[in-house]
Design a protein around this motif. Structure first.
Motif, PDB file in Angstrom:
ATOM      1  N   GLU A   1       0.830  -1.203   0.000  1.00  0.00           N
ATOM      2  CA  GLU A   1       0.000   0.000   0.000  1.00  0.00           C
ATOM      3  C   GLU A   1       0.867   1.257   0.000  1.00  0.00           C
ATOM      4  O   GLU A   1       0.505   2.276  -0.595  1.00  0.00           O
ATOM      5  CB  GLU A   1      -0.933  -0.012   1.215  1.00  0.00           C
TER       6      GLU A   1
ATOM      7  N   ASN B   1       2.120   1.737  -3.504  1.00  0.00           N
ATOM      8  CA  ASN B   1       1.055   2.217  -4.389  1.00  0.00           C
ATOM      9  C   ASN B   1       0.974   3.742  -4.403  1.00  0.00           C
ATOM     10  O   ASN B   1       0.556   4.340  -5.393  1.00  0.00           O
ATOM     11  CB  ASN B   1      -0.302   1.651  -3.955  1.00  0.00           C
ATOM     12  N   LYS B   2       1.360   4.376  -3.287  1.00  0.00           N
ATOM     13  CA  LYS B   2       1.305   5.838  -3.206  1.00  0.00           C
ATOM     14  C   LYS B   2       2.409   6.500  -4.026  1.00  0.00           C
ATOM     15  O   LYS B   2       2.257   7.635  -4.475  1.00  0.00           O
ATOM     16  CB  LYS B   2       1.413   6.284  -1.743  1.00  0.00           C
TER      17      LYS B   2
ATOM     18  N   SER C   1       2.948   4.164  -9.514  1.00  0.00           N
ATOM     19  CA  SER C   1       1.645   3.884 -10.106  1.00  0.00           C
ATOM     20  C   SER C   1       1.665   2.567 -10.882  1.00  0.00           C
ATOM     21  O   SER C   1       2.542   2.333 -11.716  1.00  0.00           O
ATOM     22  CB  SER C   1       1.239   5.023 -11.052  1.00  0.00           C
TER      23      SER C   1
END
Length: 333
Positions: free
Chosen positions: A53, A56-57, A60
């Motif tokens: 997670e 993911n920030k 992309s």
């Protein structure tokens, strides 16, 4: 809650499978080790989920799919291997054989690296598929929400044009013209019909060309001129390339309507409205006359136009309120 239950279930299952794959079945008290392996699997699954997670920030999936997949596989492999190695070393320490850890568990370590790599690869491929599906579903929901909001704004604009006040004034104008100028009354009715036909045909469209919008503006201006005679003047000076640009339906007409609504018109106070272009914006400008009392407003106007530009084009309009009132609409090619 469903997400965390899935992590616990999958982590516990993989922990027990790893225990069996590494060949600890012959160990004493293997039931306790089996449960501890499942618990370790849950911890590793949680840690890897947190790292994924976090990635993911910053990375992309859509833009850097390959790099994001490689990052996930390597990080999950390293994290899982290190945590299991630490636990194995602690296990040998408890058994008072820490010095022979590399020798005794070299085969297990090799099997562990291979296992963690393939598990991380499969996990990240599945994670990518699920993540892509949820992003697609989220995008569809947002698109539907935006479409609904756009429809609501268009309907509010339509409500403005179908207002009883506007119809009442139009009927009064027709009534007076029927006895004084039949030909002009006929022209008024024809232009009124064209205006409403345009509204009904175009209000559902997200955008149309400035040229199409001006056809309606000209019909609307005719209706205003018939009502107010020479007390209103509209000047339109736009280059050809701007005529092909995009604009939300009824945007120009609503600005003209606002100018009429907020200014008195007399023989000495003529309302002058101009539609021009300053290269980057379509400028709708009017002079200011005395403000009429008891203005009936549906509270749409500028707010409606501003919302539609932001919603459809992600652009902002500009309002300049000084000696003259100007609204600048971005030229959308």
């Amino acid at each position: 809650m469903k997400k965390y239950l899935t992590i616990i279930l999958v982590g516990f299952l993989l922990g027990m499978l790893t225990y069996g794959f590494l060949g600890f079945a012959q160990e004493e008290d293997n039931t306790k080790l089996l449960w501890l392996s499942g618990l370790l699997g849950v911890i590793i699954a949680y840690i890897n989920t947190i790292f994924n997670e976090l990635f993911n920030k910053f990375i992309s999936w859509k833009k850097y799919t390959g790099f994001r997949l490689l990052t996930g596989v390597l990080s999950n492999t390293i994290i899982s291997f290190l945590l299991i190695s630490i636990v194995l070393y602690g296990y040998t320490f408890v058994k008072d054989t820490p010095n022979s850890f590399i020798e005794d568990y070299s085969e297990i370590i090799l099997k562990l690296i291979i296992l963690m790599f393939f598990m991380a690869l499969v996990y990240n491929v599945i994670y990518f598929a699920i993540h892509s599906y949820y992003q697609y579903a989220k995008g569809q929901i947002i698109a539907l929400q935006l479409e609904r909001k756009q429809t609501e704004l268009q309907l509010r604009a339509l409500k403005s044009q179908l207002s009883p006040h506007f119809l009442f004034n139009s009927m009064n104008t027709i009534s007076s013209l029927v006895f004084s100028d039949v030909q002009k009354a006929e022209s008024f009715i024809r232009e009124l019909a064209k205006s409403y036909q345009y509204i009904l045909n175009k209000y559902e469209s997200k955008w149309l060309t400035v040229e199409e919008e001006l056809q309606f503006v000209n019909s609307y201006h005719f209706l205003l001129q018939t009502r107010f005679n020479d007390r209103i003047n509209l000047e339109i000076v736009l280059p050809d390339w701007v005529l092909k640009s995009k604009i939300p339906p009824l945007a120009l007409q609503m600005l003209i309507e606002n100018a009429v609504k907020h200014n008195q018109m007399t023989s000495s106070q003529i309302l002058k409205i101009s539609i021009t272009c300053d290269n980057s914006d379509i400028c709708v400008t009017n002079n200011k006359t005395a403000r009429p009392e008891g203005i009936d407003s549906f509270k749409i106007g500028l707010g409606n136009i501003r919302s539609r530009y932001e919603l459809i084009f992600n652009r902002a309009i500009t309002v300049v309120d000084d000696e003259r009132f100007t609204v600048k609409l971005p030229v959308i090619i």
